[in-house]
Motif scaffolding. Sequence first.
Motif, short mmCIF file in Angstrom:
data_model
loop_
_atom_site.label_atom_id
_atom_site.label_comp_id
_atom_site.label_asym_id
_atom_site.label_seq_id
_atom_site.Cartn_x
_atom_site.Cartn_y
_atom_site.Cartn_z
N TYR A 39 0.99 -1.19 -0.21
CA TYR A 39 0.06 -0.38 -0.02
C TYR A 39 1.00 0.99 0.26
N ALA A 40 1.62 1.49 0.55
CA ALA A 40 2.87 2.75 0.43
C ALA A 40 4.03 2.63 -0.71
N PRO A 41 3.44 1.72 -1.33
CA PRO A 41 4.33 2.50 -2.52
C PRO A 41 3.52 2.79 -3.10
N ILE A 42 2.18 3.00 -3.47
CA ILE A 42 1.75 3.40 -4.17
C ILE A 42 1.52 5.26 -4.06
N GLY A 44 3.90 6.12 -4.99
CA GLY A 44 5.02 6.61 -6.17
C GLY A 44 4.35 6.49 -7.59
N VAL A 45 2.49 6.04 -7.29
CA VAL A 45 2.29 6.06 -8.99
C VAL A 45 1.71 7.31 -9.92
N LEU A 46 1.95 8.72 -8.17
CA LEU A 46 2.34 9.89 -9.15
C LEU A 46 3.11 10.20 -9.94
N MET A 47 4.20 9.45 -10.05
CA MET A 47 5.61 9.67 -10.67
C MET A 47 4.76 9.71 -12.64
N ALA A 48 4.19 8.84 -12.66
CA ALA A 48 3.38 8.74 -13.92
C ALA A 48 2.70 10.03 -14.66
N PHE A 49 1.77 11.07 -14.02
CA PHE A 49 1.64 12.37 -13.98
C PHE A 49 2.57 13.03 -13.62
N GLN A 50 3.92 12.96 -13.99
CA GLN A 50 4.80 13.97 -13.28
C GLN A 50 6.32 14.06 -14.71
N ASP A 51 6.62 15.27 -15.14
CA ASP A 51 8.01 14.09 -15.27
C ASP A 51 9.12 14.64 -14.36
N TYR A 52 9.04 13.59 -14.14
CA TYR A 52 9.96 12.63 -12.51
C TYR A 52 11.44 13.30 -12.66
N ASN A 53 11.89 13.89 -11.94
CA ASN A 53 13.32 13.73 -11.73
C ASN A 53 13.91 13.53 -10.30
N ILE A 54 14.79 12.70 -10.62
CA ILE A 54 15.19 11.96 -8.98
C ILE A 54 15.45 13.42 -8.53
N PHE A 55 16.25 14.02 -8.46
CA PHE A 55 16.68 14.98 -7.91
C PHE A 55 15.26 15.67 -6.68
N GLU A 56 14.63 15.71 -7.57
CA GLU A 56 13.52 16.88 -6.73
C GLU A 56 12.43 15.81 -6.41
N GLY A 57 12.71 14.45 -6.64
CA GLY A 57 11.43 14.00 -5.91
C GLY A 57 9.99 14.09 -6.42
N ILE A 58 9.17 12.98 -5.77
CA ILE A 58 7.70 13.36 -6.10
C ILE A 58 7.31 14.43 -6.47
N GLY A 59 7.12 15.20 -4.66
CA GLY A 59 7.20 16.78 -4.30
C GLY A 59 7.31 17.99 -5.01
N GLY A 60 8.71 17.91 -5.13
CA GLY A 60 8.95 19.17 -6.20
C GLY A 60 9.26 18.28 -7.99
N ALA A 280 4.34 4.75 -15.33
CA ALA A 280 3.23 4.85 -16.21
C ALA A 280 2.31 3.34 -16.81
N VAL A 281 3.44 3.10 -17.05
CA VAL A 281 3.81 1.81 -18.03
C VAL A 281 3.11 0.37 -17.20
N GLY A 282 3.72 0.99 -15.62
CA GLY A 282 2.67 0.05 -14.60
C GLY A 282 1.98 0.15 -14.36
N LEU A 283 1.38 1.32 -14.43
CA LEU A 283 0.10 1.93 -13.97
C LEU A 283 -1.54 1.17 -14.94
N PHE A 284 -0.74 1.20 -16.37
CA PHE A 284 -1.37 0.88 -16.90
C PHE A 284 -1.60 -0.70 -17.41
N GLN A 285 -0.34 -1.10 -17.03
CA GLN A 285 -0.41 -2.89 -16.29
C GLN A 285 -1.78 -3.23 -15.73
N SER A 286 -1.74 -2.71 -14.45
CA SER A 286 -2.65 -2.57 -13.25
C SER A 286 -3.71 -2.68 -13.31
N VAL A 287 -4.88 -1.35 -14.33
CA VAL A 287 -5.31 -1.43 -14.20
C VAL A 287 -6.14 -2.12 -15.39
#
Length: 309
Positions: A39-42, A44-60, A280-287
């Motif tokens: 449940y806690a890793p869910i 991280g699904v927010l990364m599918a809707f972001q231009d994720y930057n490993i240095f900024e993290g999900i919040g940034g 995003a691909v992982g979320l697509f698989q799950s849905v």
Amino acid sequence: MMLNLMAKGMIEVKAVLKRDFFLYFLLLLPMAYIFIFKYAPIYGVLMAFQDYNIFEGIGGSEWVGFDVFNFIFHQDSFYRALQNTLVLNLLDLAAGFPAPIILAILLNELRYARFKKVTQTILYLPHFLSWVIIGGMVYLMFSSGGMANSVLSRFGLGNIDFLSQKTNWLIMYTAVGVWQSVGWGTIIYLASIIGINKDLYEASDMDGCSRLRKIWHITLPGIKPTIMMLLILQIGRMVSIGFDRPFVMGNSLVSDYSDVISTYVYRIGIGSGDFSQATAVGLFQSVVGLIFLAAANYGAKKIGEQGIW
């Protein structure tokens, strides 16, 4: 009156907790595992809707909405991986699903107990081998200079491209998968067969039924709920596929068939560092997997069978 009922309910709850304290305490560990790793890793699904930057993290990281999905759905490589995933899973469903059912029935019909136990043990062993080991064994056996082609050459037959010709590779992929999993899969069906009422077999003996008739009219109907449940679950995994097997058995000559969603995610996520696309691909698989699961469950209930919920 309501207060009295609530007070009585609290007393009963306390009594149950006090009586089964250690059972609830033991339950905390699997519950913690599910919460932490499922449940806690869910988040991280927010990364599918972001231009994720490993240095900024999900919040940034910058929010881009469905742009990542739009990009993926315009990639030919994604559709090729999706098609290969569905094809390989369909082959596994066609060849691998009935195999443990047949094997469990055959083992159940064996009368010599010691031979039955030895056979079961031998059939279970491949399940405990990693796909890296199995891949090495397959390469040594079926490569162009492997044992199988050496035997064919001794008999004056030409070499067969088991692992480099696309159709042959599909056959090998399916056959090796069945060999690896069939023994372990029989455990569930044998347990289900053991639960069948023995009086039914005794009554069929008195009626003079043959073994085939007992299998058809008693054994198969007895394990039908188990078959349906496992079939629904396998249909729900049609767009999901393990990484080890296609990665280890695949090669550049058959990449058009061996490149599946899991290797695609590995390539774009780990290889290219594009975690947004991989998520995003992982979320697509799950849905899509959830849709398949719900559809299979609904279909089973519509034809009068028992679903999983």
